[in-house]
Scaffold this motif. Structure first.
Motif, PDB file in Angstrom:
ATOM      1  N   ASP A 115      -1.393  -1.524 -36.667  1.00  0.00           N
ATOM      2  CA  ASP A 115      -2.033  -2.490 -37.563  1.00  0.00           C
ATOM      3  C   ASP A 115      -1.070  -3.464 -38.233  1.00  0.00           C
ATOM      4  OD1 ASP A 115      -4.466  -1.324 -37.005  1.00  0.00           O
ATOM      5  OD2 ASP A 115      -4.329   0.082 -38.684  1.00  0.00           O
ATOM      6  N   SER A 116       0.202  -3.367 -37.947  1.00  0.00           N
ATOM      7  CA  SER A 116       1.184  -4.237 -38.585  1.00  0.00           C
ATOM      8  C   SER A 116       2.061  -4.849 -37.503  1.00  0.00           C
ATOM      9  CB  SER A 116       2.040  -3.435 -39.571  1.00  0.00           C
ATOM     10  OG  SER A 116       2.967  -2.623 -38.869  1.00  0.00           O
ATOM     11  N   PRO A 117       2.996  -5.729 -37.876  1.00  0.00           N
ATOM     12  CA  PRO A 117       3.905  -6.291 -36.864  1.00  0.00           C
ATOM     13  C   PRO A 117       4.819  -5.246 -36.225  1.00  0.00           C
ATOM     14  CG  PRO A 117       3.883  -7.647 -38.841  1.00  0.00           C
ATOM     15  CD  PRO A 117       3.171  -6.391 -39.189  1.00  0.00           C
ATOM     16  N   ILE A 118       4.766  -4.006 -36.742  1.00  0.00           N
ATOM     17  CA  ILE A 118       5.577  -2.917 -36.195  1.00  0.00           C
ATOM     18  C   ILE A 118       4.655  -1.861 -35.592  1.00  0.00           C
ATOM     19  CG2 ILE A 118       7.316  -1.163 -36.692  1.00  0.00           C
ATOM     20  CD1 ILE A 118       8.137  -2.804 -39.135  1.00  0.00           C
ATOM     21  N   LEU A 119       4.839  -1.566 -34.308  1.00  0.00           N
ATOM     22  CA  LEU A 119       4.150  -0.439 -33.673  1.00  0.00           C
ATOM     23  C   LEU A 119       5.009   0.789 -33.897  1.00  0.00           C
ATOM     24  CD1 LEU A 119       3.210  -2.061 -30.226  1.00  0.00           C
ATOM     25  CD2 LEU A 119       1.942  -2.157 -32.366  1.00  0.00           C
ATOM     26  N   TRP A 120       4.427   1.889 -34.359  1.00  0.00           N
ATOM     27  CA  TRP A 120       5.266   3.048 -34.632  1.00  0.00           C
ATOM     28  C   TRP A 120       4.452   4.331 -34.644  1.00  0.00           C
ATOM     29  CZ3 TRP A 120       5.242   6.215 -39.152  1.00  0.00           C
ATOM     30  CH2 TRP A 120       4.325   5.822 -40.137  1.00  0.00           C
ATOM     31  N   GLY A 121       5.188   5.435 -34.538  1.00  0.00           N
ATOM     32  CA  GLY A 121       4.596   6.754 -34.617  1.00  0.00           C
ATOM     33  C   GLY A 121       5.662   7.758 -35.006  1.00  0.00           C
ATOM     34  N   ARG A 122       5.210   8.976 -35.367  1.00  0.00           N
ATOM     35  CA  ARG A 122       6.136  10.014 -35.808  1.00  0.00           C
ATOM     36  C   ARG A 122       6.417  11.006 -34.689  1.00  0.00           C
ATOM     37  NH1 ARG A 122       4.802  13.556 -38.925  1.00  0.00           N
ATOM     38  NH2 ARG A 122       2.547  13.266 -39.095  1.00  0.00           N
ATOM     39  N   LEU A 123       7.632  11.516 -34.691  1.00  0.00           N
ATOM     40  CA  LEU A 123       8.051  12.601 -33.813  1.00  0.00           C
ATOM     41  C   LEU A 123       8.561  13.717 -34.730  1.00  0.00           C
ATOM     42  CD1 LEU A 123       9.884  10.243 -31.377  1.00  0.00           C
ATOM     43  CD2 LEU A 123       8.065  11.786 -30.625  1.00  0.00           C
ATOM     44  N   GLY A 124       7.660  14.512 -35.238  1.00  0.00           N
ATOM     45  CA  GLY A 124       8.037  15.484 -36.255  1.00  0.00           C
ATOM     46  C   GLY A 124       7.843  14.893 -37.636  1.00  0.00           C
ATOM     47  N   GLU A 125       8.410  15.564 -38.631  1.00  0.00           N
ATOM     48  CA  GLU A 125       8.181  15.154 -40.010  1.00  0.00           C
ATOM     49  C   GLU A 125       8.969  13.926 -40.409  1.00  0.00           C
ATOM     50  OE1 GLU A 125       8.297  17.057 -44.558  1.00  0.00           O
ATOM     51  OE2 GLU A 125       8.775  18.299 -42.796  1.00  0.00           O
ATOM     52  N   TYR A 126      10.191  13.789 -39.905  1.00  0.00           N
ATOM     53  CA  TYR A 126      11.075  12.730 -40.391  1.00  0.00           C
ATOM     54  C   TYR A 126      11.417  11.657 -39.354  1.00  0.00           C
ATOM     55  CZ  TYR A 126      11.861  15.775 -44.412  1.00  0.00           C
ATOM     56  OH  TYR A 126      11.692  16.548 -45.534  1.00  0.00           O
ATOM     57  N   ARG A 127      11.479  12.067 -38.097  1.00  0.00           N
ATOM     58  CA  ARG A 127      11.908  11.112 -37.062  1.00  0.00           C
ATOM     59  C   ARG A 127      10.761  10.212 -36.620  1.00  0.00           C
ATOM     60  NH1 ARG A 127      15.424  15.309 -33.269  1.00  0.00           N
ATOM     61  NH2 ARG A 127      17.267  15.406 -34.626  1.00  0.00           N
ATOM     62  N   LYS A 128      11.095   8.940 -36.384  1.00  0.00           N
ATOM     63  CA  LYS A 128      10.081   7.964 -36.005  1.00  0.00           C
ATOM     64  C   LYS A 128      10.582   7.119 -34.830  1.00  0.00           C
ATOM     65  CE  LYS A 128       8.368   7.620 -40.761  1.00  0.00           C
ATOM     66  NZ  LYS A 128       9.298   8.596 -41.371  1.00  0.00           N
ATOM     67  N   LEU A 129       9.628   6.570 -34.119  1.00  0.00           N
ATOM     68  CA  LEU A 129       9.905   5.634 -33.037  1.00  0.00           C
ATOM     69  C   LEU A 129       9.106   4.373 -33.335  1.00  0.00           C
ATOM     70  CD1 LEU A 129      11.149   5.057 -30.203  1.00  0.00           C
ATOM     71  CD2 LEU A 129       9.048   6.025 -29.218  1.00  0.00           C
ATOM     72  N   ALA A 130       9.729   3.197 -33.160  1.00  0.00           N
ATOM     73  CA  ALA A 130       9.056   1.944 -33.532  1.00  0.00           C
ATOM     74  C   ALA A 130       9.454   0.815 -32.590  1.00  0.00           C
ATOM     75  CB  ALA A 130       9.380   1.573 -34.975  1.00  0.00           C
ATOM     76  N   VAL A 131       8.555  -0.164 -32.506  1.00  0.00           N
ATOM     77  CA  VAL A 131       8.802  -1.387 -31.739  1.00  0.00           C
ATOM     78  C   VAL A 131       8.370  -2.568 -32.595  1.00  0.00           C
ATOM     79  CG1 VAL A 131       8.210  -2.734 -29.688  1.00  0.00           C
ATOM     80  CG2 VAL A 131       8.415  -0.246 -29.513  1.00  0.00           C
ATOM     81  N   THR A 132       9.224  -3.579 -32.677  1.00  0.00           N
ATOM     82  CA  THR A 132       8.834  -4.812 -33.349  1.00  0.00           C
ATOM     83  C   THR A 132       9.386  -5.992 -32.568  1.00  0.00           C
ATOM     84  OG1 THR A 132       8.652  -5.911 -35.510  1.00  0.00           O
ATOM     85  CG2 THR A 132      10.830  -5.044 -34.914  1.00  0.00           C
ATOM     86  N   SER A 133       9.084  -7.194 -33.029  1.00  0.00           N
ATOM     87  CA  SER A 133       9.465  -8.390 -32.274  1.00  0.00           C
ATOM     88  C   SER A 133      10.709  -9.050 -32.857  1.00  0.00           C
ATOM     89  CB  SER A 133       8.312  -9.396 -32.271  1.00  0.00           C
ATOM     90  OG  SER A 133       8.117  -9.934 -33.567  1.00  0.00           O
ATOM     91  N   TRP A 134      11.369  -9.837 -32.025  1.00  0.00           N
ATOM     92  CA  TRP A 134      12.492 -10.650 -32.488  1.00  0.00           C
ATOM     93  C   TRP A 134      12.035 -11.623 -33.569  1.00  0.00           C
ATOM     94  CZ3 TRP A 134      17.502 -10.048 -31.732  1.00  0.00           C
ATOM     95  CH2 TRP A 134      17.938  -9.292 -30.650  1.00  0.00           C
ATOM     96  N   LYS A 135      10.886 -12.227 -33.348  1.00  0.00           N
ATOM     97  CA  LYS A 135      10.376 -13.215 -34.297  1.00  0.00           C
ATOM     98  C   LYS A 135      10.198 -12.608 -35.680  1.00  0.00           C
ATOM     99  CE  LYS A 135       6.527 -16.478 -34.900  1.00  0.00           C
ATOM    100  NZ  LYS A 135       5.271 -16.994 -34.286  1.00  0.00           N
ATOM    101  N   TYR A 136       9.580 -11.444 -35.750  1.00  0.00           N
ATOM    102  CA  TYR A 136       9.348 -10.783 -37.030  1.00  0.00           C
ATOM    103  C   TYR A 136      10.666 -10.373 -37.676  1.00  0.00           C
ATOM    104  CZ  TYR A 136       7.433  -7.465 -40.428  1.00  0.00           C
ATOM    105  OH  TYR A 136       7.112  -6.802 -41.584  1.00  0.00           O
ATOM    106  N   THR A 137      11.587  -9.867 -36.882  1.00  0.00           N
ATOM    107  CA  THR A 137      12.886  -9.418 -37.396  1.00  0.00           C
ATOM    108  C   THR A 137      13.677 -10.569 -37.994  1.00  0.00           C
ATOM    109  OG1 THR A 137      12.965  -7.648 -35.748  1.00  0.00           O
ATOM    110  CG2 THR A 137      15.048  -8.268 -36.789  1.00  0.00           C
ATOM    111  N   LEU A 138      13.776 -11.661 -37.251  1.00  0.00           N
ATOM    112  CA  LEU A 138      14.574 -12.793 -37.729  1.00  0.00           C
ATOM    113  C   LEU A 138      13.932 -13.466 -38.935  1.00  0.00           C
ATOM    114  CD1 LEU A 138      15.737 -14.323 -34.324  1.00  0.00           C
ATOM    115  CD2 LEU A 138      16.997 -12.817 -35.862  1.00  0.00           C
ATOM    116  N   ARG A 139      12.602 -13.482 -38.963  1.00  0.00           N
ATOM    117  CA  ARG A 139      11.924 -14.058 -40.130  1.00  0.00           C
ATOM    118  C   ARG A 139      12.239 -13.254 -41.394  1.00  0.00           C
ATOM    119  NH1 ARG A 139       6.907 -14.371 -38.275  1.00  0.00           N
ATOM    120  NH2 ARG A 139       6.064 -12.558 -39.319  1.00  0.00           N
ATOM    121  N   ASN A 140      12.311 -11.935 -41.272  1.00  0.00           N
ATOM    122  CA  ASN A 140      12.664 -11.105 -42.424  1.00  0.00           C
ATOM    123  C   ASN A 140      14.121 -11.295 -42.826  1.00  0.00           C
ATOM    124  OD1 ASN A 140      10.579  -8.862 -43.445  1.00  0.00           O
ATOM    125  ND2 ASN A 140      10.171  -9.300 -41.293  1.00  0.00           N
TER     126      ASN A 140
END
Length: 342
Positions: free
Chosen positions: A140-165
């Motif tokens: 639901d956000s510019p970042i696709l993500w999910g959890r692998l256990g309680e603390y570890r996460k995997l995520a995908v975002t775009s260059w456009k979103y990253t550079l804008r931030n």
């Protein structure tokens, strides 16, 4: 094209490592590192960043970037910068295994917007094959993500979103971010992106490409009948198709379809290119003053030839021919004036 992207392309440097080096340089700024971490607050990543190191070996594999936390000096964000290259055998599982067990942390892939969904699906399959199912997925956000256990996460975002931030980090790295963005824009427009079903089904576009080539030939025939002379063979290249002409043995130019110019500058597939080898520098300087629409592409200067829409072929050819004549006539007048003044 920025100096940075021009240097990468003119020296035929691998673009992904160049982008990674640029990102490492940008993240050398503490304010930029903070903004990078802030970008990931929404997925539960929140810490004071310490160093950001590029291509540092972590047991098996060598991720593009690793951001450590300031307090414990442990890796909290492992970054992979991707454009269209395939995943390596270490991605993402070997990198996920390098994350701490008791601190919120993430393996983050930065990719073109068009690749987010496809690479996310591939990452999920790889995780499942290794017995690590992603849970609590969020799209639901510019970042696709999910959890692998309680603390570890995997995520995908775009260059456009990253550079804008990162741009909001302040003036310290703003120029470098803009240079990197130019390279990113280049890579995301001219490189092969995942095919979409509608592209394969749209056979009319293939026919349109053939139409464009025929259009160039018919315009050239019209120009020849008006006193222009074809001086060189037809130029047929994967990114361009056109013919070389001259006017009054003085003005040499090319007209044709340039897909590269169309992608980079838009507005029309048809372009006029003045032969700079037969054109004094002073003339080109005057051209840039007289024509607001001059486009600099790959070291060449192009003028767009606008096409009529929603009309029959004869009208398109006639109008385009007149547009070429207007450009050529204006250029010839500039050239004559410059020569007379020498």
């Amino acid at each position: 094209m920025s100096l940075f992207s021009n240097f990468v392309y003119s020296h035929n440097l691998p673009a992904e490592p160049a982008a990674t080096k640029a990102m490492e340089y940008i993240l050398g700024s503490q304010s930029a590192r903070r903004k990078f971490v802030d970008m990931l607050n929404s997925i539960g990543i929140n810490f004071i960043p310490g160093s950001a190191l590029g291509e540092k070996r972590l047991d098996e594999g060598r991720p593009d970037l690793v951001i450590y936390d300031y307090e414990n000096k442990i890796p909290r964000i492992i970054v992979e910068n991707k454009f269209w290259a395939s995943l390596t055998k270490y991605q993402p599982i070997k990198y996920i295994n390098q994350l701490p067990d008791t601190k919120h942390s993430v393996v983050l892939f930065i990719v073109p917007e068009e690749r987010k969904r496809s690479i996310w699906n591939e990452l999920k399959i790889r995780c499942k094959d290794e017995g690590q199912d992603l849970v609590d997925e969020s799209h639901d956000s510019p970042i696709l993500w999910g959890r692998l256990g309680e603390y570890r996460k995997l995520a995908v975002t775009s260059w456009k979103y990253t550079l804008r931030n990162l741009e909001s980090a302040g003036e310290e790295t703003l120029k470098e971010i803009h240079q990197l963005r130019d390279l990113v824009d280049k890579l995301t427009t001219i490189t092969f992106s995942p095919l979409q079903p509608y592209e394969l089904e749209n056979f009319k576009f293939a026919q349109r490409v053939i139409n464009f080539r025929d259009l160039v030939d018919q315009i050239a025939i019209n120009l020849e009948s008006s006193g222009y002379k074809k001086v060189r063979r037809v130029y047929d290249h994967y990114s361009e198709y056109g013919v070389y002409l001259c006017l009054e043995e003085q003005l040499y130019f090319w007209i044709g379809v340039s897909f590269l110019a169309w992608v980079e500058k838009g507005t029309t597939p048809l372009w006029f290119n003045l032969d700079q080898s037969n054109c004094p520098v002073s003339v080109w300087q005057q051209v840039e003053m007289e024509f607001d629409e001059v486009k600099n592409i790959g070291g060449q200067k192009y003028l767009p030839i606008q096409l009529e829409t929603s009309v029959e072929l004869d009208a398109v050819v006639s109008e385009a021919t007149e547009n070429v004549k207007k450009i050529a006539g204006k250029l010839l007048k500039i050239s004559d004036n410059k020569i007379d003044s020498l």
